[in-house]
Design a protein around this motif. Structure first.
Motif, PDB file in Angstrom:
ATOM      1  N   ALA A  43       0.833  -1.205   0.000  1.00 16.42           N
ATOM      2  CA  ALA A  43       0.000   0.000   0.000  1.00 16.42           C
ATOM      3  C   ALA A  43       0.860   1.243   0.000  1.00 16.42           C
ATOM      4  O   ALA A  43       1.969   1.241   0.527  1.00 16.42           O
ATOM      5  CB  ALA A  43      -0.918   0.017   1.222  1.00 16.42           C
ATOM      6  N   TYR A  44       0.316   2.296  -0.617  1.00 16.12           N
ATOM      7  CA  TYR A  44       0.835   3.635  -0.407  1.00 16.12           C
ATOM      8  C   TYR A  44       0.254   4.122   0.920  1.00 16.12           C
ATOM      9  O   TYR A  44      -0.944   3.939   1.182  1.00 16.12           O
ATOM     10  CB  TYR A  44       0.366   4.578  -1.519  1.00 16.12           C
ATOM     11  CG  TYR A  44       1.073   4.398  -2.843  1.00 16.12           C
ATOM     12  CD1 TYR A  44       2.344   4.926  -3.050  1.00 16.12           C
ATOM     13  CD2 TYR A  44       0.454   3.729  -3.895  1.00 16.12           C
ATOM     14  CE1 TYR A  44       2.984   4.784  -4.281  1.00 16.12           C
ATOM     15  CE2 TYR A  44       1.090   3.584  -5.128  1.00 16.12           C
ATOM     16  CZ  TYR A  44       2.352   4.117  -5.310  1.00 16.12           C
ATOM     17  OH  TYR A  44       2.985   3.975  -6.523  1.00 16.12           O
ATOM     18  N   ALA A  79       3.077   5.519 -10.817  1.00 14.05           N
ATOM     19  CA  ALA A  79       2.428   5.681 -12.116  1.00 14.05           C
ATOM     20  C   ALA A  79       1.106   6.409 -11.932  1.00 14.05           C
ATOM     21  O   ALA A  79       0.508   6.369 -10.847  1.00 14.05           O
ATOM     22  CB  ALA A  79       2.194   4.318 -12.770  1.00 14.05           C
ATOM     23  N   LEU A  80       0.688   7.055 -12.987  1.00 17.80           N
ATOM     24  CA  LEU A  80      -0.537   7.853 -12.938  1.00 17.80           C
ATOM     25  C   LEU A  80      -1.290   7.668 -14.254  1.00 17.80           C
ATOM     26  O   LEU A  80      -0.692   7.815 -15.329  1.00 17.80           O
ATOM     27  CB  LEU A  80      -0.141   9.325 -12.746  1.00 17.80           C
ATOM     28  CG  LEU A  80      -1.139  10.355 -12.275  1.00 17.80           C
ATOM     29  CD1 LEU A  80      -1.870   9.918 -11.013  1.00 17.80           C
ATOM     30  CD2 LEU A  80      -0.415  11.674 -12.039  1.00 17.80           C
ATOM     31  N   THR A  81      -2.569   7.337 -14.175  1.00 17.47           N
ATOM     32  CA  THR A  81      -3.344   7.138 -15.401  1.00 17.47           C
ATOM     33  C   THR A  81      -3.302   8.405 -16.260  1.00 17.47           C
ATOM     34  O   THR A  81      -3.414   9.512 -15.751  1.00 17.47           O
ATOM     35  CB  THR A  81      -4.814   6.793 -15.091  1.00 17.47           C
ATOM     36  OG1 THR A  81      -5.324   7.762 -14.174  1.00 17.47           O
ATOM     37  CG2 THR A  81      -4.966   5.402 -14.515  1.00 17.47           C
ATOM     38  N   GLY A  82      -3.144   8.202 -17.556  1.00 20.24           N
ATOM     39  CA  GLY A  82      -3.082   9.334 -18.476  1.00 20.24           C
ATOM     40  C   GLY A  82      -1.663   9.822 -18.716  1.00 20.24           C
ATOM     41  O   GLY A  82      -1.429  10.627 -19.615  1.00 20.24           O
ATOM     42  N   PHE A  83      -0.700   9.343 -17.908  1.00 20.96           N
ATOM     43  CA  PHE A  83       0.709   9.692 -18.101  1.00 20.96           C
ATOM     44  C   PHE A  83       1.429   8.488 -18.704  1.00 20.96           C
ATOM     45  O   PHE A  83       0.985   7.341 -18.532  1.00 20.96           O
ATOM     46  CB  PHE A  83       1.367  10.028 -16.754  1.00 20.96           C
ATOM     47  CG  PHE A  83       1.021  11.394 -16.207  1.00 20.96           C
ATOM     48  CD1 PHE A  83       2.011  12.340 -16.001  1.00 20.96           C
ATOM     49  CD2 PHE A  83      -0.296  11.726 -15.896  1.00 20.96           C
ATOM     50  CE1 PHE A  83       1.704  13.589 -15.491  1.00 20.96           C
ATOM     51  CE2 PHE A  83      -0.614  12.974 -15.384  1.00 20.96           C
ATOM     52  CZ  PHE A  83       0.387  13.917 -15.183  1.00 20.96           C
ATOM     53  N   ILE A 110      -6.217   7.652 -11.280  1.00 22.83           N
ATOM     54  CA  ILE A 110      -5.737   6.630 -10.356  1.00 22.83           C
ATOM     55  C   ILE A 110      -4.218   6.710 -10.314  1.00 22.83           C
ATOM     56  O   ILE A 110      -3.562   6.659 -11.366  1.00 22.83           O
ATOM     57  CB  ILE A 110      -6.160   5.216 -10.815  1.00 22.83           C
ATOM     58  CG1 ILE A 110      -7.695   5.104 -10.849  1.00 22.83           C
ATOM     59  CG2 ILE A 110      -5.571   4.142  -9.896  1.00 22.83           C
ATOM     60  CD1 ILE A 110      -8.190   3.806 -11.495  1.00 22.83           C
ATOM     61  N   TYR A 111      -3.666   6.854  -9.113  1.00 24.37           N
ATOM     62  CA  TYR A 111      -2.220   6.671  -9.011  1.00 24.37           C
ATOM     63  C   TYR A 111      -1.973   5.212  -8.643  1.00 24.37           C
ATOM     64  O   TYR A 111      -2.764   4.600  -7.923  1.00 24.37           O
ATOM     65  CB  TYR A 111      -1.574   7.670  -8.041  1.00 24.37           C
ATOM     66  CG  TYR A 111      -1.926   7.544  -6.573  1.00 24.37           C
ATOM     67  CD1 TYR A 111      -1.239   6.645  -5.756  1.00 24.37           C
ATOM     68  CD2 TYR A 111      -2.918   8.336  -5.988  1.00 24.37           C
ATOM     69  CE1 TYR A 111      -1.527   6.540  -4.398  1.00 24.37           C
ATOM     70  CE2 TYR A 111      -3.216   8.235  -4.637  1.00 24.37           C
ATOM     71  CZ  TYR A 111      -2.524   7.338  -3.843  1.00 24.37           C
ATOM     72  OH  TYR A 111      -2.817   7.225  -2.508  1.00 24.37           O
ATOM     73  N   HIS A 112      -0.909   4.634  -9.194  1.00 24.22           N
ATOM     74  CA  HIS A 112      -0.683   3.210  -8.949  1.00 24.22           C
ATOM     75  C   HIS A 112       0.798   2.923  -9.055  1.00 24.22           C
ATOM     76  O   HIS A 112       1.631   3.814  -8.803  1.00 24.22           O
ATOM     77  CB  HIS A 112      -1.542   2.350  -9.891  1.00 24.22           C
ATOM     78  CG  HIS A 112      -1.378   2.599 -11.351  1.00 24.22           C
ATOM     79  ND1 HIS A 112      -0.710   1.747 -12.190  1.00 24.22           N
ATOM     80  CD2 HIS A 112      -1.803   3.636 -12.143  1.00 24.22           C
ATOM     81  CE1 HIS A 112      -0.738   2.229 -13.426  1.00 24.22           C
ATOM     82  NE2 HIS A 112      -1.383   3.362 -13.424  1.00 24.22           N
ATOM     83  N   GLU A 113       1.174   1.698  -9.422  1.00 25.73           N
ATOM     84  CA  GLU A 113       2.589   1.296  -9.462  1.00 25.73           C
ATOM     85  C   GLU A 113       2.702   0.315 -10.606  1.00 25.73           C
ATOM     86  O   GLU A 113       1.825  -0.540 -10.798  1.00 25.73           O
ATOM     87  CB  GLU A 113       2.958   0.645  -8.131  1.00 25.73           C
ATOM     88  CG  GLU A 113       4.454   0.472  -7.873  1.00 25.73           C
ATOM     89  CD  GLU A 113       5.061  -0.744  -8.548  1.00 25.73           C
ATOM     90  OE1 GLU A 113       6.262  -0.708  -8.880  1.00 25.73           O
ATOM     91  OE2 GLU A 113       4.334  -1.743  -8.762  1.00 25.73           O
ATOM     92  N   GLY A 124      -2.138  -3.867  -4.163  1.00 31.23           N
ATOM     93  CA  GLY A 124      -2.589  -2.786  -3.290  1.00 31.23           C
ATOM     94  C   GLY A 124      -1.937  -1.437  -3.453  1.00 31.23           C
ATOM     95  O   GLY A 124      -2.297  -0.495  -2.750  1.00 31.23           O
ATOM     96  N   LEU A 125      -0.973  -1.290  -4.374  1.00 27.30           N
ATOM     97  CA  LEU A 125      -0.340   0.020  -4.561  1.00 27.30           C
ATOM     98  C   LEU A 125      -1.172   0.863  -5.518  1.00 27.30           C
ATOM     99  O   LEU A 125      -0.924   0.900  -6.736  1.00 27.30           O
ATOM    100  CB  LEU A 125       1.091  -0.162  -5.097  1.00 27.30           C
ATOM    101  CG  LEU A 125       2.125  -0.619  -4.059  1.00 27.30           C
ATOM    102  CD1 LEU A 125       3.431  -1.014  -4.736  1.00 27.30           C
ATOM    103  CD2 LEU A 125       2.377   0.448  -2.998  1.00 27.30           C
ATOM    104  N   HIS A 126      -2.171   1.510  -4.968  1.00 23.70           N
ATOM    105  CA  HIS A 126      -3.013   2.390  -5.786  1.00 23.70           C
ATOM    106  C   HIS A 126      -3.797   3.345  -4.875  1.00 23.70           C
ATOM    107  O   HIS A 126      -3.883   3.128  -3.664  1.00 23.70           O
ATOM    108  CB  HIS A 126      -3.991   1.579  -6.656  1.00 23.70           C
ATOM    109  CG  HIS A 126      -4.958   0.755  -5.854  1.00 23.70           C
ATOM    110  ND1 HIS A 126      -4.866  -0.606  -5.758  1.00 23.70           N
ATOM    111  CD2 HIS A 126      -6.024   1.094  -5.094  1.00 23.70           C
ATOM    112  CE1 HIS A 126      -5.846  -1.072  -4.996  1.00 23.70           C
ATOM    113  NE2 HIS A 126      -6.561  -0.061  -4.571  1.00 23.70           N
TER     114      HIS A 126
END
Ligand SMILES: [Cu+2]
Length: 358
Positions: A43-44, A79-83, A110-113, A124-126
């Protein structure tokens, strides 16, 4: 920083921001599922509030400075959706680094990994990133969640609280209780176990092997999600609520809601996953949300259509009125291989009639 992470769903404060600073720690955690099973997960975490997968809220165009601390045993990449997938640097185990980016156009992200494809995200990294507009007003001066709202968006927001169809109040950007995020997740304990044991993962074969046993909404399932005040909207008739539905999992979901229909006011381009403002707003009672998609919907909090006008406000069955939201992808309604209804669902509640004068 903490104020920026959680509890900053107030657009008034956000309006003034041109820069924001955040800090997220990537951690290995133990997480309890709805049936009591405790799983290894990632997790973040906000290091101040200790909350995991915290929402971040920023203003379009603001310069975001984000300190990342990788406390896991593997290299990770924010990571970030759209980037672009490699927009942010790979972070070695134990390393910390501050990255900077400009907040994209107003909408839901959504920020993720993504260092190992979707593995980190699924374990869970989101978390949600909400981008508010600098102005967001229609030609009539009504506040909306988008910069230069489309004619369709403007028509809906201008009608809220100002028409027979939507009596009550306009949408309120500045009230927590009118703004929600519903982040969907799917958990396959076998994948979590592989990450826990630090095994190499067949990323190419992941999609065909992924067998989720838990489906979550804001990290919760079943009755936990139904009774979570940060998840289940409560309000009076005439108090419309914006719900940002997002999917960090690997299953396509089809949330379905009782009591009122929702209006889809924004979603994403199916190719680039960039935010797409609705140019034709559809009233519906279920909406699909594929992996990494976001769909912003407006729950109008009006008299349910199946209650006759003459029976409203209700007398025999009194307030509060409870309505469920449950996903129509039926597998997602269970937990632990059959425990129903402990999957992706929640409630919303109309606590009373229109307030006096509204
Ligand atoms: Cu139903």
């Amino acid at each position: 920083m903490a104020a920026g992470l959680v509890g900053a769903m107030t657009g008034q404060a956000a309006d003034a921001l041109t820069a924001a600073t955040f800090e997220l720690h990537l951690e290995e955690i133990q997480e309890e599922m709805i049936d009591g099973e405790v799983l290894f997960a990632l997790a973040y975490r906000d290091p101040v509030t200790r909350l995991i997968r915290p929402p971040m809220q920023v203003v379009e165009g603001a310069t975001i400075s984000l300190k990342l601390v990788n406390k896991t045993r593997k290299p990770r990449r924010f990571a970030l959706t759209g980037f672009a997938a490699d927009r942010f640097p790979l972070l070695a185990p134990g390393a910390s680094q501050t990255v900077a980016f400009v907040a994209p156009s107003a909408g839901s992200y959504i920020y993720h990994e993504n260092a190992e494809g979707p593995v980190g995200r699924l374990v869970g990294l989101h978390g949600p990133l909400v981008v508010m507009p600098v102005n967001g007003r229609t030609a009539l001066g009504t506040k909306t969640p988008y910069t230069d709202p489309t004619a369709a968006q403007a028509a809906l927001f201008d009608a809220l609280g100002a028409s027979a169809r939507f009596p009550g109040e306009p949408w309120r950007h500045d009230l927590h209780e009118r703004n929600f995020v519903w982040m969907f997740g799917s958990v396959d304990p076998a994948l979590n176990r592989q990450v826990e044991l630090n095994r190499a993962i067949d990323i190419a074969g992941l999609r065909s092997k992924f067998m989720p046993r838990y489906f979550t909404l804001n990290g919760l399932s079943g009755y936990d999600a139904s009774h979570d005040l940060a998840t289940a909207p409560h309000g009076h008739e005439g108090e419309p609520v914006l719900i940002r539905t997002m999917n960090a999992g690997l299953a396509t979901h089809s949330p379905h809601i009782h009591g009122n229909h929702i209006f889809t006011i924004a979603d994403v381009d199916s190719g680039s996953l960039a935010v797409r403002k609705s140019t034709s707003i559809v009233e519906c009672d279920s909406w699909n949300v594929p992996p990494l998609w976001r769909k912003d919907v407006l729950l109008p909090f009006i008299k349910p259509d199946d209650i006759p006008d003459a029976a409203w406000p209700p007398r025999e069955e009194s307030f509060p009125l409870f309505y469920p939201m449950h996903c129509h992808m039926e597998m997602s309604q269970t937990a632990g291989g059959g425990n129903y209804p402990q999957g992706l669902l929640t409630h919303w509640e109309m606590v009373g009639p229109r307030k006096a004068g509204k």
